[in-house]
Motif scaffolding. Structure first.
Motif, PDB file in Angstrom:
ATOM      1  N   SER A 111      25.447 -30.485-146.822  1.00 45.25           N
ATOM      2  CA  SER A 111      26.189 -29.720-147.828  1.00 45.25           C
ATOM      3  C   SER A 111      27.694 -29.827-147.675  1.00 45.25           C
ATOM      4  O   SER A 111      28.421 -29.724-148.652  1.00 45.25           O
ATOM      5  CB  SER A 111      25.768 -28.247-147.775  1.00 45.25           C
ATOM      6  OG  SER A 111      25.972 -27.731-146.486  1.00 45.25           O
ATOM      7  N   PHE A 169      23.754 -28.682-156.195  1.00 46.57           N
ATOM      8  CA  PHE A 169      22.671 -29.444-155.568  1.00 46.57           C
ATOM      9  C   PHE A 169      21.749 -29.975-156.651  1.00 46.57           C
ATOM     10  O   PHE A 169      21.545 -29.305-157.665  1.00 46.57           O
ATOM     11  CB  PHE A 169      21.917 -28.553-154.581  1.00 46.57           C
ATOM     12  CG  PHE A 169      22.785 -28.166-153.414  1.00 46.57           C
ATOM     13  CD1 PHE A 169      22.807 -28.955-152.270  1.00 46.57           C
ATOM     14  CD2 PHE A 169      23.611 -27.058-153.480  1.00 46.57           C
ATOM     15  CE1 PHE A 169      23.643 -28.638-151.210  1.00 46.57           C
ATOM     16  CE2 PHE A 169      24.446 -26.727-152.413  1.00 46.57           C
ATOM     17  CZ  PHE A 169      24.464 -27.516-151.280  1.00 46.57           C
ATOM     18  N   CYS A 199      18.320 -29.412-146.372  1.00 46.86           N
ATOM     19  CA  CYS A 199      19.778 -29.453-146.324  1.00 46.86           C
ATOM     20  C   CYS A 199      20.317 -29.116-144.933  1.00 46.86           C
ATOM     21  O   CYS A 199      19.957 -28.102-144.336  1.00 46.86           O
ATOM     22  CB  CYS A 199      20.356 -28.486-147.359  1.00 46.86           C
ATOM     23  SG  CYS A 199      22.150 -28.651-147.528  1.00 46.86           S
TER      24      CYS A 199
END
Lengths: 352, 352
Positions: free
Chosen positions: B147, B159, B168
């Motif tokens: 991220s 996303f 993630c």
């Protein structure tokens, strides 16, 4: 009231280590910053890791053929890392000594990667002794043993001569007694007994034994990779490494392993003498295999249990209950436990 | 002199966390024992682990279909654990987004266990932006992204919607901004940025996705096993877990993620405005992908570098150097960094 901490681990550490590590959290090295907020690659922390690696070799009297690592994941991750690094990809075969729950855990992980031969086991007798009279020849990739078994209070007093690599899980008695550490090719130990707080695992490994299995090892599980990065492949567990260094510095300043061993033998001798003398208590395991670190015993008259429990608690004693799998009592006498605490426990045992 | 700590991690935490965790090392909960010497199965520590797991779900507004774990080994061990737990033994196939060194590290570990398709990469442009316009269909076992990229100062602002499991790595921006965390099936994060000290890694995972690969997973690498033991498969990193809990409690008390995000946006806006305004500085990466956590920039006139370095050091600023692989400067604005520190930095930038 002063506490007497017999906890099996995480366990008592020198009071000085608590004070120094707490101070470092408020201000590390007079930097105006907390130990917790500095980069692991900063000029303040790199020397901590370097010295934490160097002091282990000094205390163990090991030469440059050994490397020292501080890793995460505990000894349980080492159960897997050992076979990943030492068991051949094709036809892998290792010998294990089964002396308890932790040895069994290590065996289980090795069996996922190859063939395991359990060349000695005391499982049928509740792990109350250390198996002897076995050999491990060059047909094995390595031999694995557990030097001390916290749950049953047994300890290997000698180690076999084997014709293969010698691997030892020393989690619960590392730095407690002198020995020729160069008889081992790989030693590992969760820090949280004699050498520091929970959250870091020590690995001492002879470089030349690595890289010979033909395996594609997950990076974090690859000792060679950690060595090539000076034990900083990724962010290390900064605080646990620092507190471990403080603990080892305390050991070195106070006479090293020899002095610790002398104190540990005195503590254990005193307590076993009371267990053998006092008809209200009896030991768990074979006398010759009794651990200097974990003294396991039971009460012979269950009707006195309540009174005993109340008495040791009233005396400020902590952590005396046996492991849930075996019951009874367990007095852990790790390096930092003072002789005075053992005397208090014995006074309580005598008072019943 | 007051320090202004812009370190990229381990990094600044709330002062209260330093004070409370140092106090717990001297005496935990008034028990007369240090946090470092108590059993992880004691009545004092079990509630710490329980609350550390529960608070994450409250902060992220996640339901009972998610489990929270605190593990050792860092995000680097997660790079391997993700494919071990999610990539099918036979014909395993995963999609990865390559946004930098950490994403590449994750890709490398997955490639050891199966086939990896890099469905987006900004590698050719020095990772200066976040790739967009890709899809991941059900032919993949999972999709993995990072991220926030500390080294280049890029951050995923949205996303993708994917037709497979969504994984993630949020190591460097977890708890820094509100989002719908239920769009992820698995989140992991090394604690040492917004949520605690080094030495522990958070894993948030949807239970139902586990146990479907047909793999024989090393025990420590098996999320299901950790879940079955309430994140106490073995001795957890006690101090790092406790300090993480304190950090998350501080976040919750001070308005939760929403309040942190507001503060983080204000800090980043101020600093990017100065970089864009001041001809002596320029940003590294695409404006739309600029990170709120790590503001990376360079100096446009190298002859002024010495003066700038001297000036920020004189102002008590720490940790402003860019990552060794890209150079320049990096101001990390993690949750605990006060707005005041950003203003001090801007004053220095203006003074040149």
């Amino acid at each position: 009231m002063k506490k007497h901490n017999f906890s099996a681990g995480p366990c008592i550490l020198p009071q000085e280590v608590f004070e120094q590590s707490a101070a470092a959290i408020l201000d590390f090295n007079g930097s105006g910053l907390s130990l917790l907020e500095i980069s692991h690659r900063s000029k303040d922390f790199v020397p901590v890791m370097e010295e934490a690696r160097a002091i282990v070799k000094r205390l163990m009297k090991l030469g440059d053929e050994y490397e020292v690592l501080y890793l995460g994941g505990g000894a349980s991750l080492q159960f897997a890392m050992v076979p990943f690094n030492l068991m051949k990809q094709n036809g892998g075969h290792a010998a294990y000594l089964d002396t308890g729950v932790w040895a069994s855990g290590a065996i289980k992980e090795a069996e996922k990667l190859g063939k395991v031969n359990i060349i000695g086991s005391s499982k049928a007798e509740g792990y109350t002794y250390i198996p002897k009279n076995y050999t491990a020849g060059p047909e094995y990739d390595y031999f694995h043993c557990t030097s001390n078994n916290t749950i049953y209070g047994t300890q290997m007093k000698t180690f076999p001569k084997v014709d293969t690599l010698m691997v030892c899980d020393m989690s619960s008695d590392i730095f407690s007694r002198e020995m020729d550490f160069s008889q081992f090719d790989l030693i590992y130990a969760g820090a949280q007994k004699n050498m520091g707080p929970a959250g870091v695992t020590l690995v001492v490994v002879k470089k030349e034994i690595l890289g010979k299995t033909g395996r594609n090892i997950p990076s974090y599980l690859d000792y060679s990779l950690h060595i090539s990065k000076d034990s900083m492949l990724n962010t290390p567990p900064v605080f646990p490494v620092y507190a471990s260094l403080l603990t080892l510095q305390h050991l070195e300043k106070n006479g090293g392993i020899a002095a610790a061993e002398e104190k540990n033998m005195a503590k254990a001798a005193l307590l076993y003498r009371e267990i053998d003398r006092n008809p209200l208590f009896e030991g768990f395991c074979a006398e010759e295999d009794r651990s200097l670190m974990n003294v396991c015993f039971k009460i012979t008259d269950e009707t006195r249990k309540e009174a005993f429990d109340a008495a040791w608690k009233a005396a400020g004693i902590n952590g005396l209950n046996g492991h849930r799998s075996v019951g009874g009592y367990r007095a852990s006498l790790y390096n930092a436990l003072p002789l005075e605490s053992v005397k208090i426990l014995i006074d309580v045992m005598k008072s019943l």
